[in-house]
Design a protein around this motif. Structure first.
Motif, PDB file in Angstrom:
ATOM      1  N   PRO A 259      62.467  26.622  45.334  1.00 51.55           N
ATOM      2  CA  PRO A 259      61.196  27.318  45.693  1.00 51.55           C
ATOM      3  C   PRO A 259      60.045  26.221  45.214  1.00 51.55           C
ATOM      4  O   PRO A 259      58.993  26.329  45.842  1.00 51.55           O
ATOM      5  CB  PRO A 259      61.163  28.542  44.837  1.00 51.55           C
ATOM      6  CG  PRO A 259      62.104  28.327  43.784  1.00 51.55           C
ATOM      7  CD  PRO A 259      63.137  27.118  44.125  1.00 51.55           C
ATOM      8  N   GLY A 260      60.156  25.440  44.349  1.00 51.23           N
ATOM      9  CA  GLY A 260      58.971  24.670  43.763  1.00 51.23           C
ATOM     10  C   GLY A 260      58.805  23.344  44.446  1.00 51.23           C
ATOM     11  O   GLY A 260      59.131  22.424  44.028  1.00 51.23           O
ATOM     12  N   VAL A 261      58.487  23.514  45.926  1.00 56.72           N
ATOM     13  CA  VAL A 261      58.213  22.199  46.486  1.00 56.72           C
ATOM     14  C   VAL A 261      56.505  22.369  47.452  1.00 56.72           C
ATOM     15  O   VAL A 261      56.315  23.387  47.270  1.00 56.72           O
ATOM     16  CB  VAL A 261      59.318  22.052  47.562  1.00 56.72           C
ATOM     17  CG1 VAL A 261      60.482  21.809  47.008  1.00 56.72           C
ATOM     18  CG2 VAL A 261      59.514  23.187  48.622  1.00 56.72           C
ATOM     19  N   SER A 262      56.394  21.250  47.950  1.00 57.14           N
ATOM     20  CA  SER A 262      54.906  21.212  48.600  1.00 57.14           C
ATOM     21  C   SER A 262      55.092  22.134  49.976  1.00 57.14           C
ATOM     22  O   SER A 262      54.018  22.650  50.396  1.00 57.14           O
ATOM     23  CB  SER A 262      54.586  19.734  48.902  1.00 57.14           C
ATOM     24  OG  SER A 262      54.429  19.266  47.653  1.00 57.14           O
ATOM     25  N   ALA A 263      56.222  22.262  50.684  1.00 56.74           N
ATOM     26  CA  ALA A 263      56.418  22.785  51.908  1.00 56.74           C
ATOM     27  C   ALA A 263      57.701  23.796  51.875  1.00 56.74           C
ATOM     28  O   ALA A 263      58.605  23.406  52.491  1.00 56.74           O
ATOM     29  CB  ALA A 263      56.282  21.911  53.073  1.00 56.74           C
ATOM     30  N   ALA A 264      57.536  24.645  51.142  1.00 58.77           N
ATOM     31  CA  ALA A 264      58.706  25.585  50.878  1.00 58.77           C
ATOM     32  C   ALA A 264      59.118  26.435  52.364  1.00 58.77           C
ATOM     33  O   ALA A 264      58.242  26.755  53.176  1.00 58.77           O
ATOM     34  CB  ALA A 264      58.596  26.574  49.945  1.00 58.77           C
ATOM     35  N   SER A 265      60.502  26.802  52.371  1.00 56.33           N
ATOM     36  CA  SER A 265      60.908  27.581  53.621  1.00 56.33           C
ATOM     37  C   SER A 265      62.234  28.313  53.279  1.00 56.33           C
ATOM     38  O   SER A 265      63.089  27.852  52.668  1.00 56.33           O
ATOM     39  CB  SER A 265      61.332  26.593  54.756  1.00 56.33           C
ATOM     40  OG  SER A 265      61.741  27.389  55.717  1.00 56.33           O
ATOM     41  N   ASP A 302      61.443  29.712  37.446  1.00 56.55           N
ATOM     42  CA  ASP A 302      62.490  29.479  36.384  1.00 56.55           C
ATOM     43  C   ASP A 302      62.916  28.269  36.372  1.00 56.55           C
ATOM     44  O   ASP A 302      64.179  28.039  35.925  1.00 56.55           O
ATOM     45  CB  ASP A 302      63.704  30.675  36.390  1.00 56.55           C
ATOM     46  CG  ASP A 302      63.265  31.913  36.328  1.00 56.55           C
ATOM     47  OD1 ASP A 302      62.229  32.277  35.496  1.00 56.55           O
ATOM     48  OD2 ASP A 302      63.751  32.724  36.991  1.00 56.55           O
ATOM     49  N   HIS A 303      62.106  27.150  36.567  1.00 56.48           N
ATOM     50  CA  HIS A 303      62.554  25.634  36.784  1.00 56.48           C
ATOM     51  C   HIS A 303      63.567  25.251  37.625  1.00 56.48           C
ATOM     52  O   HIS A 303      64.323  24.452  37.457  1.00 56.48           O
ATOM     53  CB  HIS A 303      62.853  25.124  35.296  1.00 56.48           C
ATOM     54  CG  HIS A 303      61.855  25.739  34.349  1.00 56.48           C
ATOM     55  ND1 HIS A 303      60.274  25.159  34.183  1.00 56.48           N
ATOM     56  CD2 HIS A 303      61.655  26.467  33.131  1.00 56.48           C
ATOM     57  CE1 HIS A 303      59.775  25.747  33.201  1.00 56.48           C
ATOM     58  NE2 HIS A 303      60.612  26.464  32.695  1.00 56.48           N
ATOM     59  N   GLN A 304      63.784  26.512  38.404  1.00 55.86           N
ATOM     60  CA  GLN A 304      65.014  26.203  39.560  1.00 55.86           C
ATOM     61  C   GLN A 304      65.075  24.913  40.134  1.00 55.86           C
ATOM     62  O   GLN A 304      66.096  24.330  40.364  1.00 55.86           O
ATOM     63  CB  GLN A 304      65.122  27.494  40.347  1.00 55.86           C
ATOM     64  CG  GLN A 304      66.201  27.494  41.318  1.00 55.86           C
ATOM     65  CD  GLN A 304      66.017  28.886  41.785  1.00 55.86           C
ATOM     66  OE1 GLN A 304      65.537  29.688  41.611  1.00 55.86           O
ATOM     67  NE2 GLN A 304      67.065  29.028  43.021  1.00 55.86           N
TER      68      GLN A 304
END
Length: 323
Positions: A259-265, A302-304
């Motif tokens: 989930p922790g990205v610039s362009a999540a999908s 959660d640092h996933q």
């Protein structure tokens, strides 16, 4: 270069204690910029380099925060178990940062460090940072190889990243830039992209990919259900090149995993198919350098995402050490 290249932070490397380096935070050696010329790097060395830069993401209209990605990945990697042979070195050489938005200078600095690592026999494992890391990483690898040796690119990604850089370099243009450099230098541009999402790439980019001879598998083709076809595509690509550069964009995974990205999908590939392909690539003995890009702790859960990126680096190191 030293104003951009900062030494590693020991506080990032922590975890359980053991009597025999059973965790990577106990295995890692820290080497700052002042040690570049005297650092003992050889063919049994994995060299971590962070690209603490998201200026390219900002220029591309994405969500900034990936500059914090390298250190977030280190925090998770250090906690992981160490199964590397004693003869294998794990070296953290710190981060290349971006000062006053000078993306190009940061790329130049990173490229030089990659070249130095490869020329000394080490394997660069880079932690991003925006996907503009790829232009720098590829450039360093290419400059360390004789012209007669071919270098292919395998990109695990939802996006081609073949947008033009007519208005400046950015996180969506690295492979277009590489293609342009290859054309200037009369070198073949060999690029395979795995996990392309049709809804995330306009027709212009599909046309450009076809014009440049880019190989790709769309998301519906890139799954464990079609692993035999995927493996054949990978094998054909690897057979046609001498060495390979691998880059894993964390936004290619479903946001259920990353989930922790610039362009999540929510739509994306799974860690299982990526890990299976990485094993095949490593088994070829042709991997020259690898990076993980676009980890954005600002949007992580959660640092996933950092844990997944660290897990990929962990797997790659351990698979290579078994060769």
């Amino acid at each position: 270069m030293n104003d951009l290249h900062t030494k590693p932070n020991p506080a990032l490397w922590s975890g359980r204690s053991s009597a025999g380096q059973e965790y990577l935070h106990e295995k890692v050696r820290l080497a700052g910029p002042e040690e570049e010329t005297g650092l003992q790097i050889d063919s049994k060395s994995f060299v971590l380099l962070g690209y603490a830069c998201d200026e390219g993401v900002r220029r591309n209209g994405g969500r900034v925060g990936a500059a914090e990605g390298p250190d977030a990945i280190r925090r998770e990697l250090g906690k992981m178990a160490n199964h590397l042979p004693a003869r294998v070195r794990l070296i953290d050489m710190g981060n290349v940062s971006c000062i006053q938005g000078d993306l190009e200078k940061s790329q130049e600095a990173l490229s030089g460090l990659v070249r130095m690592t490869v020329e000394q026999g080490g394997i660069p494992l880079l932690l991003g940072g925006g996907h503009d890391i790829s232009f720098a990483h590829y450039g360093g690898l290419r400059s360390a190889l004789p012209r007669s040796r071919s270098l292919g690119i395998i990109n695990f990604d939802a996006h081609f990243d073949l947008r033009t850089n007519h208005k400046g370099n950015h996180s969506g243009s690295p492979f277009y830039q590489i293609a342009t450099e290859c054309q200037k230098d009369d070198l073949a541009f060999r690029y395979l992209c795995l996990g392309i999402r049709r809804e995330a790439n306009p027709p212009e980019l599909f046309r450009r990919a076809d014009e440049l001879g880019v190989g790709y598998l769309e998301l519906h083709e890139f799954s464990m259900h079609r692993i035999n076809d995927v493996s054949k595509t990978l094998g054909n690509f690897l057979n046609a090149i001498d060495k390979v550069y691998v880059t894993v964009d964390m936004d290619g995974f479903s946001s259920a995993f990353s989930p922790g990205v610039s362009a999540a999908s929510p739509v994306g590939f799974t860690p299982e198919i990526a890990m299976t392909c990485l094993r095949q690539i490593i088994s070829s003995g042709k991997l020259l350098g690898m990076d993980v890009a676009e980890t954005n702790p600002k949007y992580d859960r959660d640092h996933q995402t950092a844990k997944l990126a660290a897990g990929i680096v962990h797997r790659v190191m351990h698979e290579i050490s078994l060769l």
